[in-house]
Design a protein around this motif. Structure first.
Motif, mmCIF file in Angstrom:
data_model
loop_
_atom_site.group_PDB
_atom_site.id
_atom_site.type_symbol
_atom_site.label_atom_id
_atom_site.label_comp_id
_atom_site.label_asym_id
_atom_site.label_seq_id
_atom_site.Cartn_x
_atom_site.Cartn_y
_atom_site.Cartn_z
ATOM 1 N N GLU A 64 77.576 -32.121 57.064
ATOM 2 C CA GLU A 64 77.683 -31.794 55.641
ATOM 3 C C GLU A 64 76.447 -31.036 55.165
ATOM 4 O O GLU A 64 76.553 -30.064 54.397
ATOM 5 N N ALA A 65 75.287 -31.438 55.647
ATOM 6 C CA ALA A 65 74.056 -30.751 55.262
ATOM 7 C C ALA A 65 74.031 -29.326 55.825
ATOM 8 O O ALA A 65 73.609 -28.377 55.143
ATOM 9 N N ILE A 66 74.492 -29.175 57.051
ATOM 10 C CA ILE A 66 74.506 -27.846 57.668
ATOM 11 C C ILE A 66 75.486 -26.926 56.950
ATOM 12 O O ILE A 66 75.171 -25.773 56.646
ATOM 13 N N ALA A 67 76.690 -27.433 56.669
ATOM 14 C CA ALA A 67 77.686 -26.616 55.977
ATOM 15 C C ALA A 67 77.179 -26.207 54.598
ATOM 16 O O ALA A 67 77.366 -25.056 54.161
ATOM 17 N N GLY A 68 76.519 -27.132 53.901
ATOM 18 C CA GLY A 68 75.968 -26.815 52.590
ATOM 19 C C GLY A 68 74.873 -25.764 52.669
ATOM 20 O O GLY A 68 74.813 -24.837 51.851
ATOM 21 N N ALA A 69 74.021 -25.880 53.682
ATOM 22 C CA ALA A 69 72.953 -24.898 53.846
ATOM 23 C C ALA A 69 73.520 -23.522 54.194
ATOM 24 O O ALA A 69 72.987 -22.494 53.744
#
Length: 365
Positions: A64-69
């Motif tokens: 989720e953090a990677i997709a958001g970034a």
């Protein structure tokens, strides 16, 4: 020696260069811009993380953090260019920047098991698939244009020519058929090569797979599905799909070049078998109407034929990865796609303005 005159500041053209306005294609070219390239690379990294989380390779919170970034990523283009020059590929600089954007807790989960070639090749496939769909739509429209031209003017009598000499009478429909049939075949070819060419790349550091065993196979299938690409064994050094697509682009522009050459010959003042709705002017001879669209089709065909030969040289990879062959692809394949787009654009404009002039004299035999 005359001094080269320079333009005052602010007078430079704001649009495409003069030559690109003639032989380029903004819509296809946009798919090969830095911005489109980056968007495709970030799409790969986000999808990779999400699929890896789904099968338990990385935590869901990390994905989720990677997709958001990836969604919010603000590129430092200067740093990416420096990385490209240093590493010969943008992957290392981009992955480092993306890990920094994700943060220290989940940054190590970015790009797990993948290599720069997986990132760059898959990003290219995402853009090439879109480009192929665009070219297919234009090709379909051109075929419709030619069918309409045949229906409207097919009965017009013309003189056939063999080896540049008058041969026997035939009709405009016969001539149009020689333009239609190859283009119909090329459209079928474009559809047929999709599953072979537009494939996921996920070979890991040395091209033997980013993950082993059942989990690895599941990752390839799931990621390919997520990205709309075909699942495939790693093809790091097997570039036949790339070259097959380039060859087809050359075949397409070659067929359009034949159309252009025919029209240019038929429109000659001494022949007058074709009248064009619009022609190019001359700075010295006001009476001239030059068949610019037809001539450009010939030039584009010859240009892509030359690039096809260069692209075939990119088949030669040393061992498990070649920076030289890879760079050669980047220099040739996008230009070939842009050239095919330009040719289809010019062909549609040319066909829309063709009027066949009936043969006025009987064949001398």
């Amino acid at each position: 020696m005359a001094k080269l005159q320079t333009l005052p500041a602010g007078m430079a053209g704001a649009g495409p260069s003069l030559i690109e306005s003639l032989v380029g294609d903004a819509e296809v070219g946009a798919l090969f811009s830095d911005e489109a390239d980056l968007a495709a690379l970030l799409t790969f990294e986000a999808a990779l993380a999400e699929v890896q989380a789904a099968i338990g390779i990385i935590p869901t919170v990390a994905a989720e953090a990677i997709a958001g970034a990836c969604r919010e990523f603000k590129p430092d283009w200067s740093a990416l260019r420096q990385g490209m020059v240093r590493d010969g590929v943008v992957g290392p600089a981009l992955v480092a920047a993306l890990r920094l954007a994700v943060g220290p807790q989940h940054g190590p989960c970015v790009h797990v098991g993948a290599t720069s070639q997986d990132l760059v090749d898959t990003g290219l496939m995402l853009r090439l698939k879109t480009a192929a769909a665009l070219l297919d739509a234009r090709l379909a429209a051109l075929l419709d244009d030619l069918v309409a031209l045949r229906q409207a003017q097919g009965a017009v009598p013309l003189m056939a020519h063999t080896r540049m000499q008058a041969a026997l009478p035939f009709t405009a429909a016969d001539k149009i058929e020689t333009w239609l049939r190859p283009l119909e075949r090329h459209r079928r070819r474009l559809e047929e090569i999709g599953p072979r060419v537009f494939a996921l790349q996920l070979g890991g550091p040395i091209g033997v797979g980013a993950a082993k065993g059942e989990q690895g196979a599941g990752l390839v299938d799931a990621l390919a599905t997520r990205l709309g690409l075909a699942p495939a064994a790693p093809w790091h050094t097997a570039r036949d799909g790339i070259v097959e697509l380039g060859s087809l682009l050359s075949l397409m522009t070659g067929a359009l070049g034949k159309l252009g050459q025919d029209v240019a010959l038929l429109a000659q003042s001494e022949v007058g078998a074709v009248r064009l709705a619009q022609g190019g002017g001359s700075s010295a001879m006001a009476h001239k109407s030059n068949p610019v669209g037809a001539e450009v089709l010939v030039a584009l065909a010859r240009f892509n034929a030359g690039l096809a030969g260069t692209l075939h040289q990119a088949l030669v990879h040393e061992n498990e990865r070649s920076g030289a062959a890879w760079t050669l692809e980047w220099m040739t394949l996008p230009r070939m796609a842009i050239t095919a787009g330009a040719a289809l654009r010019h062909a549609r404009a040319l066909v829309s303005g063709i009027s066949f002039k009936p043969l006025e004299t009987d064949h001398p035999a």
